[in-house]
Motif scaffolding. Sequence first.
Motif, PDB file in Angstrom:
ATOM      1  N   MET A   1      -4.278  44.602   9.811  1.00 34.57           N
ATOM      2  CA  MET A   1      -4.278  44.843  11.197  1.00 34.57           C
ATOM      3  C   MET A   1      -5.903  43.880  10.482  1.00 34.57           C
ATOM      4  SD  MET A   1      -5.694  48.998  12.405  1.00 34.57           S
ATOM      5  CE  MET A   1      -4.400  48.910  13.759  1.00 34.57           C
ATOM      6  N   PRO A   2      -7.059  43.758  10.979  1.00 33.70           N
ATOM      7  CA  PRO A   2      -8.275  43.412  10.586  1.00 33.70           C
ATOM      8  C   PRO A   2      -9.280  44.178  10.111  1.00 33.70           C
ATOM      9  CG  PRO A   2      -7.420  42.134  12.875  1.00 33.70           C
ATOM     10  CD  PRO A   2      -7.047  43.569  12.347  1.00 33.70           C
ATOM     11  N   GLU A   3      -9.730  43.614   9.452  1.00 34.34           N
ATOM     12  CA  GLU A   3     -11.290  44.886   8.373  1.00 34.34           C
ATOM     13  C   GLU A   3     -12.550  45.085   9.550  1.00 34.34           C
ATOM     14  OE1 GLU A   3     -11.113  45.277   5.328  1.00 34.34           O
ATOM     15  OE2 GLU A   3      -9.247  45.110   5.195  1.00 34.34           O
ATOM     16  N   PRO A   4     -12.452  46.336   9.182  1.00 32.14           N
ATOM     17  CA  PRO A   4     -13.468  46.891  10.485  1.00 32.14           C
ATOM     18  C   PRO A   4     -14.815  45.420  10.863  1.00 32.14           C
ATOM     19  CG  PRO A   4     -13.049  48.452   9.333  1.00 32.14           C
ATOM     20  CD  PRO A   4     -12.226  46.529   8.636  1.00 32.14           C
ATOM     21  N   VAL A  73     -11.104  47.183  18.683  1.00 32.89           N
ATOM     22  CA  VAL A  73     -10.514  48.693  19.500  1.00 32.89           C
ATOM     23  C   VAL A  73      -9.189  49.142  18.678  1.00 32.89           C
ATOM     24  CG1 VAL A  73     -10.019  48.776  22.015  1.00 32.89           C
ATOM     25  CG2 VAL A  73     -11.919  46.780  21.072  1.00 32.89           C
ATOM     26  N   SER A  74      -8.271  48.723  18.576  1.00 30.92           N
ATOM     27  CA  SER A  74      -6.665  48.346  18.234  1.00 30.92           C
ATOM     28  C   SER A  74      -7.870  49.863  16.815  1.00 30.92           C
ATOM     29  CB  SER A  74      -6.312  47.824  17.615  1.00 30.92           C
ATOM     30  OG  SER A  74      -5.573  46.660  18.750  1.00 30.92           O
ATOM     31  N   ARG A  75      -8.656  49.659  15.729  1.00 32.25           N
ATOM     32  CA  ARG A  75      -8.020  50.529  14.802  1.00 32.25           C
ATOM     33  C   ARG A  75      -9.382  51.743  15.401  1.00 32.25           C
ATOM     34  NH1 ARG A  75     -12.171  51.818  11.512  1.00 32.25           N
ATOM     35  NH2 ARG A  75     -13.347  51.237  12.536  1.00 32.25           N
ATOM     36  N   GLN A  76     -10.093  51.512  16.318  1.00 32.22           N
ATOM     37  CA  GLN A  76     -11.059  52.535  16.626  1.00 32.22           C
ATOM     38  C   GLN A  76     -10.225  54.017  17.950  1.00 32.22           C
ATOM     39  OE1 GLN A  76     -14.609  51.300  18.861  1.00 32.22           O
ATOM     40  NE2 GLN A  76     -15.690  51.325  16.442  1.00 32.22           N
ATOM     41  N   ARG A  77      -9.532  53.034  18.602  1.00 34.43           N
ATOM     42  CA  ARG A  77      -8.388  54.282  18.886  1.00 34.43           C
ATOM     43  C   ARG A  77      -7.712  54.311  17.985  1.00 34.43           C
ATOM     44  NH1 ARG A  77      -6.457  49.676  24.261  1.00 34.43           N
ATOM     45  NH2 ARG A  77      -8.790  50.478  25.041  1.00 34.43           N
ATOM     46  N   ASN A  78      -6.778  53.815  17.148  1.00 33.16           N
ATOM     47  CA  ASN A  78      -5.453  54.853  15.792  1.00 33.16           C
ATOM     48  C   ASN A  78      -6.797  55.734  15.548  1.00 33.16           C
ATOM     49  OD1 ASN A  78      -3.240  54.849  14.518  1.00 33.16           O
ATOM     50  ND2 ASN A  78      -4.937  54.117  13.048  1.00 33.16           N
ATOM     51  N   GLU A  79      -7.777  55.629  15.141  1.00 33.55           N
ATOM     52  CA  GLU A  79      -8.854  56.911  14.149  1.00 33.55           C
ATOM     53  C   GLU A  79      -9.179  57.981  15.301  1.00 33.55           C
ATOM     54  OE1 GLU A  79     -12.836  56.727  11.839  1.00 33.55           O
ATOM     55  OE2 GLU A  79     -12.527  54.844  12.531  1.00 33.55           O
ATOM     56  N   ILE A  80      -9.515  57.550  16.869  1.00 29.83           N
ATOM     57  CA  ILE A  80      -9.013  58.495  18.327  1.00 29.83           C
ATOM     58  C   ILE A  80      -8.020  59.026  17.829  1.00 29.83           C
ATOM     59  CG2 ILE A  80      -9.598  58.904  20.259  1.00 29.83           C
ATOM     60  CD1 ILE A  80     -12.053  56.795  20.615  1.00 29.83           C
ATOM     61  N   LYS A  81      -6.859  58.617  17.579  1.00 27.73           N
ATOM     62  CA  LYS A  81      -5.784  59.302  17.931  1.00 27.73           C
ATOM     63  C   LYS A  81      -5.544  60.217  16.591  1.00 27.73           C
ATOM     64  CE  LYS A  81      -0.919  58.399  18.383  1.00 27.73           C
ATOM     65  NZ  LYS A  81       0.316  57.621  18.425  1.00 27.73           N
ATOM     66  N   LEU A  82      -5.863  60.402  15.216  1.00 25.33           N
ATOM     67  CA  LEU A  82      -5.610  60.764  14.729  1.00 25.33           C
ATOM     68  C   LEU A  82      -6.998  61.871  14.438  1.00 25.33           C
ATOM     69  CD1 LEU A  82      -5.663  57.740  12.055  1.00 25.33           C
ATOM     70  CD2 LEU A  82      -3.585  59.258  12.743  1.00 25.33           C
ATOM     71  N   LEU A  83      -7.915  61.281  14.814  1.00 26.64           N
ATOM     72  CA  LEU A  83      -8.816  62.165  14.679  1.00 26.64           C
ATOM     73  C   LEU A  83      -8.624  63.809  15.660  1.00 26.64           C
ATOM     74  CD1 LEU A  83     -11.744  60.484  14.608  1.00 26.64           C
ATOM     75  CD2 LEU A  83     -11.320  62.255  12.473  1.00 26.64           C
TER      76      LEU A  83
END
Length: 101
Positions: A1-4, A73-83
């Motif tokens: 996954m790309p860096e932020p 976008v993928s990273r943020q979606r994954n973070e939202i899912k975890l939260l």
Amino acid sequence: MPEPISPDYLRETQAIVAAVPNGPWEQHTNDYGLPDAVGPISYLECFDGEQQQPVIQFVQYAREALPRYVGEVSRQRNEIKLLKAAIAQLQGADGGARHGR
């Protein structure tokens, strides 16, 4: 996954995007009905010579920028899912009670 995406990278991207003609870029066809140009790009030439360098830079930059944005976008979606899962777990641990309301 790309860096932020860093704030500097976002500012650099915004400056490059702001330097090119506004979109959307319509596709133009030649006398044979084949795609000949997209927006200000006609092969590697632009209709306006002053816009050529910013457009070339935008196209070159977009090759790396677009995948990074998609990765963000993928990273943020994954973070939202975890939260959301963590919130649900915390709500389940205290019986779903909402404090402070």
